[in-house]
Design an enzyme around this catalytic site. Sequence first.
Site, mmCIF file in Angstrom:
data_model
loop_
_atom_site.group_PDB
_atom_site.id
_atom_site.type_symbol
_atom_site.label_atom_id
_atom_site.label_comp_id
_atom_site.label_asym_id
_atom_site.label_seq_id
_atom_site.Cartn_x
_atom_site.Cartn_y
_atom_site.Cartn_z
ATOM 1 C CG ASP A 382 57.308 11.863 48.487
ATOM 2 O OD1 ASP A 382 57.095 12.456 47.459
ATOM 3 O OD2 ASP A 382 57.398 10.204 48.531
ATOM 4 C CG ASP A 425 54.122 11.109 45.516
ATOM 5 O OD1 ASP A 425 55.081 11.696 44.950
ATOM 6 O OD2 ASP A 425 54.495 9.880 46.213
#
Length: 496
Positions: A382, A425
């Site tokens: 992430d 993301d």
Amino acid sequence: MKLHHRMLRHFIAASVIVLTSSFLIFELVASDRAMSAYLRYIVQKADSSFLYDKYQNQSIAAHVMRALAAEQSEVSPEQRRAICEAFESANNTHGLNLTAHKYPGLRGTLQTASTDCDTIVEAAALLPAFDQAVEGNRHQDDYGSGLGMAEEKFHYYLDLNDRYVYFYEPVNVEYFAMNNWSFLQSGSIGIDRKDIEKVFTGRTVLSSIYQDQRTKQNVMSLLTPVYVAGQLKGIVLLDINKNNLRNIFYTHDRPLLWRFLNVTLTDTDSGRDIIINQSEDNLFQYVSYVHDLPGGIRVSLSIDILYFITSSWKSVLFWILTALILLNMVRMHFRLYQNVSRENISDAMTGLYNRKILTPELEQRLQKLVQSGSSVMFIAIDMDKLKQINDTLGHQEGDLAITLLAQAIKQSIRKSDYAIRLGGDEFCIILVDSTPQIAAQLPERIEKRLQHIAPQKEIGFSSGIYAMKENDTLHDAYKASDERLYVNKQNKNSRS
């Protein structure tokens, strides 16, 4: 392209080739049958031609026998003088017209063992009958559909009693002279003694293949006996050489075939052969036919495959074009299918896999690997501070950061591994047949790749690693790695 898709493509391509080739094979089989029948026709025609030559030789012999049996008038002194004046000796041989045509009463050359011209006076007076018989048979009407071809075969007469030979065509004694006058002994004129002995049965004999002493070439001969008062006096012979055989076997109605036709006559007893014709290229034979003629002569014919290609070029071209078109259609279909499949499971922005790659089939494959003892590692990734980048630098810069991170991930893993963008993301990496040590080193390798491809950017990320266990689903494994990601991210935030 996946293995089963690649195998399917090869299978369809092979099927296309087989199906299109079946048309060509059908044409080839049909051509084989037609040409086999045609080769049989050629041999039958040649056999008939030999019978025709046999008939002509018998006709000549009969004409000579009638002349010998007829009451002979006494040779005039003028004719005797003309014969003796033309009588000559050369190259240890004697006779008439040995080196030049000095005696016009005979068309050809007479060779004898005798040095006395009186011994051949009667023969010289009778031999014009032989000339007339040969000339008459050469120019008679042909009712045999080409069996009696207008060609000059070599005729001659051997007199066994008076020991002379008469050639219908002039033979220069400097090139050939009959020196061995024991005609009935093996090797005297090249013909096998067994063939000469068969003449005593009264039949016309087709000799075996032998080397002619005059031409030094392999030939065959037809031998017809000449009888006078029930006694064998001589033999009328007809030599059949390679050129004669070419005329016999030549495919007048299919001149193209002759370029690709192999024709050989073989003597099954002596092994001698006469190669009548050979294919210009002789790639390999696709039609062949063998037939045994009486007397131990074997005729072998074969056609080169290039004849089929040349004569059926339209069919061959149609097959090639059809096969190429269909194969190209198969290639285009699978390329389109591959592109559609790739677009379906690929993330448009990063080029990595998207969520659609996480199928039950993939889950089963990974579970089997784990059950077999292989290690499957899940790494959840992430980005750090993506919201801050979007708020301060704009969403375009945020998308660029996601793309650069995806590029670094792709360059840091193997082709057998899976790099997946789950959305935003969030990324997931599945390392197939890897180890915990390699998985632990991967985040650091990704950071180094980021520094290399975007040294001016400050792009950070957090990760969590989990080793898939038996009976774990994809959801279980990713959830476990995501939980570790969350812990690692909290620790990183607390340190900062």
